[in-house]
Motif scaffolding. Structure first.
Motif, PDB file in Angstrom:
ATOM      1  N   MET A 135       1.046  -1.665  -0.113  1.00 16.89           N
ATOM      2  CA  MET A 135       0.069  -0.231   0.008  1.00 16.89           C
ATOM      3  C   MET A 135       0.598   0.828   0.068  1.00 16.89           C
ATOM      4  O   MET A 135       2.559   1.107   0.501  1.00 16.89           O
ATOM      5  N   ALA A 136       0.494   2.356  -1.408  1.00 16.50           N
ATOM      6  CA  ALA A 136       1.370   3.153  -0.794  1.00 16.50           C
ATOM      7  C   ALA A 136       1.020   4.636  -0.690  1.00 16.50           C
ATOM      8  O   ALA A 136      -0.922   4.567  -1.039  1.00 16.50           O
ATOM      9  N   VAL A 137       0.919   5.941  -0.144  1.00 14.32           N
ATOM     10  CA  VAL A 137       0.554   6.803   0.263  1.00 14.32           C
ATOM     11  C   VAL A 137       1.114   8.248   0.188  1.00 14.32           C
ATOM     12  O   VAL A 137       1.903   8.020   0.176  1.00 14.32           O
ATOM     13  N   ARG A 138       0.429   8.956  -0.776  1.00 14.98           N
ATOM     14  CA  ARG A 138       1.185  10.428  -1.274  1.00 14.98           C
ATOM     15  C   ARG A 138       0.749  11.259  -1.353  1.00 14.98           C
ATOM     16  O   ARG A 138      -0.657  11.704  -2.170  1.00 14.98           O
ATOM     17  N   VAL A 139       0.792  12.265  -0.365  1.00 13.55           N
ATOM     18  CA  VAL A 139       0.054  13.336  -0.481  1.00 13.55           C
ATOM     19  C   VAL A 139       0.808  14.812  -0.311  1.00 13.55           C
ATOM     20  O   VAL A 139       1.667  14.685   0.180  1.00 13.55           O
ATOM     21  N   ASP A 140       0.771  15.624  -0.916  1.00 10.45           N
ATOM     22  CA  ASP A 140       1.460  17.043  -1.418  1.00 10.45           C
ATOM     23  C   ASP A 140       0.252  18.150  -1.127  1.00 10.45           C
ATOM     24  O   ASP A 140      -0.791  18.486  -2.000  1.00 10.45           O
ATOM     25  N   TRP A 141       1.340  19.114  -0.876  1.00 16.81           N
ATOM     26  CA  TRP A 141       0.665  20.355  -1.208  1.00 16.81           C
ATOM     27  C   TRP A 141       0.838  20.648  -2.872  1.00 16.81           C
ATOM     28  O   TRP A 141       2.077  20.982  -3.084  1.00 16.81           O
ATOM     29  N   CYS A 142      -0.957  22.317  -3.367  1.00 27.46           N
ATOM     30  CA  CYS A 142      -0.388  22.399  -4.086  1.00 27.46           C
ATOM     31  C   CYS A 142      -1.247  23.549  -4.092  1.00 27.46           C
ATOM     32  O   CYS A 142      -1.939  24.021  -3.792  1.00 27.46           O
ATOM     33  N   ASP A 143      -0.400  24.030  -5.687  1.00 26.78           N
ATOM     34  CA  ASP A 143      -1.430  25.300  -6.114  1.00 26.78           C
ATOM     35  C   ASP A 143      -2.776  24.940  -6.352  1.00 26.78           C
ATOM     36  O   ASP A 143      -3.130  24.077  -6.809  1.00 26.78           O
ATOM     37  N   GLU A 144      -4.153  25.696  -5.893  1.00 24.56           N
ATOM     38  CA  GLU A 144      -5.302  25.125  -6.657  1.00 24.56           C
ATOM     39  C   GLU A 144      -5.557  25.809  -7.813  1.00 24.56           C
ATOM     40  O   GLU A 144      -5.528  26.701  -8.253  1.00 24.56           O
ATOM     41  N   THR A 145      -6.168  24.516  -8.721  1.00 21.71           N
ATOM     42  CA  THR A 145      -6.591  24.584 -10.432  1.00 21.71           C
ATOM     43  C   THR A 145      -8.290  23.895 -10.278  1.00 21.71           C
ATOM     44  O   THR A 145      -8.363  24.038  -9.180  1.00 21.71           O
ATOM     45  N   PRO A 146      -8.175  24.268 -11.168  1.00 22.45           N
ATOM     46  CA  PRO A 146     -10.098  23.283 -11.734  1.00 22.45           C
ATOM     47  C   PRO A 146      -9.627  22.405 -11.416  1.00 22.45           C
ATOM     48  O   PRO A 146     -10.742  21.587 -10.816  1.00 22.45           O
ATOM     49  N   GLY A 147      -8.627  21.344 -11.735  1.00 23.66           N
ATOM     50  CA  GLY A 147      -8.002  19.952 -11.405  1.00 23.66           C
ATOM     51  C   GLY A 147      -7.684  19.957 -10.094  1.00 23.66           C
ATOM     52  O   GLY A 147      -8.374  18.065  -9.331  1.00 23.66           O
ATOM     53  N   ARG A 148      -7.526  20.708  -9.745  1.00 22.34           N
ATOM     54  CA  ARG A 148      -7.302  20.437  -7.768  1.00 22.34           C
ATOM     55  C   ARG A 148      -7.832  21.079  -7.086  1.00 22.34           C
ATOM     56  O   ARG A 148      -6.531  21.894  -6.552  1.00 22.34           O
ATOM     57  N   PRO A 149      -8.609  20.899  -7.170  1.00 26.09           N
ATOM     58  CA  PRO A 149      -9.404  22.970  -5.990  1.00 26.09           C
ATOM     59  C   PRO A 149      -8.890  22.683  -4.636  1.00 26.09           C
ATOM     60  O   PRO A 149      -9.915  23.785  -4.167  1.00 26.09           O
ATOM     61  N   GLN A 150      -8.559  21.808  -3.926  1.00 20.42           N
ATOM     62  CA  GLN A 150      -8.122  21.773  -2.914  1.00 20.42           C
ATOM     63  C   GLN A 150      -7.397  22.098  -2.222  1.00 20.42           C
ATOM     64  O   GLN A 150      -6.848  21.769  -0.929  1.00 20.42           O
ATOM     65  N   GLY A 151      -6.397  21.948  -3.087  1.00 22.32           N
ATOM     66  CA  GLY A 151      -5.119  22.006  -3.279  1.00 22.32           C
ATOM     67  C   GLY A 151      -4.253  20.841  -2.765  1.00 22.32           C
ATOM     68  O   GLY A 151      -3.240  21.196  -1.813  1.00 22.32           O
ATOM     69  N   ILE A 152      -4.486  19.764  -2.820  1.00 21.89           N
ATOM     70  CA  ILE A 152      -3.604  19.016  -2.899  1.00 21.89           C
ATOM     71  C   ILE A 152      -3.639  18.160  -4.266  1.00 21.89           C
ATOM     72  O   ILE A 152      -4.500  18.347  -4.814  1.00 21.89           O
ATOM     73  N   GLU A 178       1.403  -7.747  -5.151  1.00 17.09           N
ATOM     74  CA  GLU A 178       3.169  -8.742  -4.831  1.00 17.09           C
ATOM     75  C   GLU A 178       4.635  -8.284  -5.887  1.00 17.09           C
ATOM     76  O   GLU A 178       5.109  -8.554  -6.069  1.00 17.09           O
ATOM     77  N   LEU A 179       2.997  -7.652  -7.215  1.00 23.02           N
ATOM     78  CA  LEU A 179       4.895  -7.773  -8.326  1.00 23.02           C
ATOM     79  C   LEU A 179       4.580  -6.224  -8.500  1.00 23.02           C
ATOM     80  O   LEU A 179       4.730  -5.537  -9.797  1.00 23.02           O
ATOM     81  N   SER A 180       3.250  -5.360  -7.198  1.00 22.79           N
ATOM     82  CA  SER A 180       3.712  -3.685  -7.575  1.00 22.79           C
ATOM     83  C   SER A 180       3.047  -3.121  -8.167  1.00 22.79           C
ATOM     84  O   SER A 180       2.615  -1.982  -8.954  1.00 22.79           O
ATOM     85  N   GLU A 181       2.162  -4.353  -9.483  1.00 24.17           N
ATOM     86  CA  GLU A 181       0.672  -3.603  -9.949  1.00 24.17           C
ATOM     87  C   GLU A 181      -0.257  -3.333  -9.274  1.00 24.17           C
ATOM     88  O   GLU A 181      -0.470  -3.983  -8.383  1.00 24.17           O
ATOM     89  N   ARG A 182      -0.613  -1.943  -9.166  1.00 22.31           N
ATOM     90  CA  ARG A 182      -2.210  -1.686  -9.186  1.00 22.31           C
ATOM     91  C   ARG A 182      -3.021  -2.431  -8.858  1.00 22.31           C
ATOM     92  O   ARG A 182      -3.526  -2.760 -10.218  1.00 22.31           O
ATOM     93  N   ILE A 183      -3.977  -2.431  -8.012  1.00 16.45           N
ATOM     94  CA  ILE A 183      -5.123  -3.304  -7.834  1.00 16.45           C
ATOM     95  C   ILE A 183      -6.235  -2.681  -7.853  1.00 16.45           C
ATOM     96  O   ILE A 183      -7.116  -2.444  -7.992  1.00 16.45           O
ATOM     97  N   LEU A 184      -5.942  -1.266  -7.033  1.00 15.81           N
ATOM     98  CA  LEU A 184      -7.162  -0.122  -7.023  1.00 15.81           C
ATOM     99  C   LEU A 184      -6.392   0.702  -6.432  1.00 15.81           C
ATOM    100  O   LEU A 184      -5.323   1.423  -6.182  1.00 15.81           O
ATOM    101  N   GLY A 185      -6.422   1.885  -6.559  1.00 11.99           N
ATOM    102  CA  GLY A 185      -6.412   3.695  -5.591  1.00 11.99           C
ATOM    103  C   GLY A 185      -7.864   4.854  -6.318  1.00 11.99           C
ATOM    104  O   GLY A 185      -8.770   4.543  -7.350  1.00 11.99           O
ATOM    105  N   GLY A 238      -9.426  -5.001 -11.208  1.00  9.00           N
ATOM    106  CA  GLY A 238     -10.622  -5.698 -12.734  1.00  9.00           C
ATOM    107  C   GLY A 238     -10.837  -4.618 -13.711  1.00  9.00           C
ATOM    108  O   GLY A 238     -11.469  -5.500 -14.555  1.00  9.00           O
ATOM    109  N   LYS A 239     -10.728  -3.001 -13.356  1.00  8.51           N
ATOM    110  CA  LYS A 239     -11.184  -2.463 -14.343  1.00  8.51           C
ATOM    111  C   LYS A 239      -9.741  -1.529 -14.836  1.00  8.51           C
ATOM    112  O   LYS A 239      -9.821  -0.735 -15.065  1.00  8.51           O
ATOM    113  N   THR A 240      -8.505  -2.549 -15.730  1.00  5.69           N
ATOM    114  CA  THR A 240      -7.712  -2.007 -15.732  1.00  5.69           C
ATOM    115  C   THR A 240      -7.628  -0.729 -16.996  1.00  5.69           C
ATOM    116  O   THR A 240      -8.625  -1.131 -17.882  1.00  5.69           O
TER     117      THR A 240
END
Length: 104
Positions: free
Chosen positions: A1-18, A27-34, A57-59
Motif C-alpha cells: 500500500m502506498a500513500v502520497r499527499v502533497d500541497w499544490c496550487d489550487e486549480t480547476p483540476g485540484r480545487p482542494q489544493g492537494i 506482490e508484483l507492484s501492479e496496481r489493484i485499486l487506487g 479488474g477495471k485496468t
C-alpha cells in the motif's frame, strides 16, 4: 500500500489544493485499486476536478470520485481495500505504532 499527499496550487483540476495518490499494489507492484487526482477521469468535462478511482479488474479505466475531505478520502480508500481483501479471502488489518501517530 502506498500513500502520497502533497500541497499544490489550487486549480480547476485540484480545487482542494492537494495532489494525492493512494494505491493498493499486488506482490508484483501492479496496481489493484487506487484513488488519485493526477489527471482527468474517463468522461470528464473540461474544468472537472481530477479526482478519480481505479477499481479492481477495471485496468485502464478511471471513475469519477467526489472528493469531500481528506479524512473521507482515507476512509473510502480503506473501505475499498478491506472490500477487496474480503473478496480475495485475505485478512486486512491496519496496525498503529506505539505512539499512535504513524502507521506501520
Amino acid at each position: 500500500m502506498a500513500v502520497r499527499v502533497d500541497w499544490c496550487d489550487e486549480t480547476p483540476g485540484r480545487p482542494q489544493g492537494i495532489s494525492y495518490g493512494l494505491v493498493l499494489n499486488d506482490e508484483l507492484s501492479e496496481r489493484i485499486l487506487g484513488f488519485d487526482n493526477s489527471h482527468q477521469f474517463d468522461g470528464a468535462s473540461p474544468g472537472d476536478p481530477f479526482d478519480h478511482e481505479h477499481r479492481p479488474g477495471k485496468t485502464g479505466q478511471r471513475f469519477r470520485y467526489d472528493f469531500v475531505s481528506a479524512p473521507q478520502l482515507w476512509d473510502d480508500f480503506l473501505d475499498r481495500v478491506e472490500q477487496h481483501c474480503e473478496r480475495a479471502g485475505v485478512t486486512f488489518a491496519l496496525e498503529m505504532k506505539d505512539d499512535q501517530d504513524h502507521f506501520r
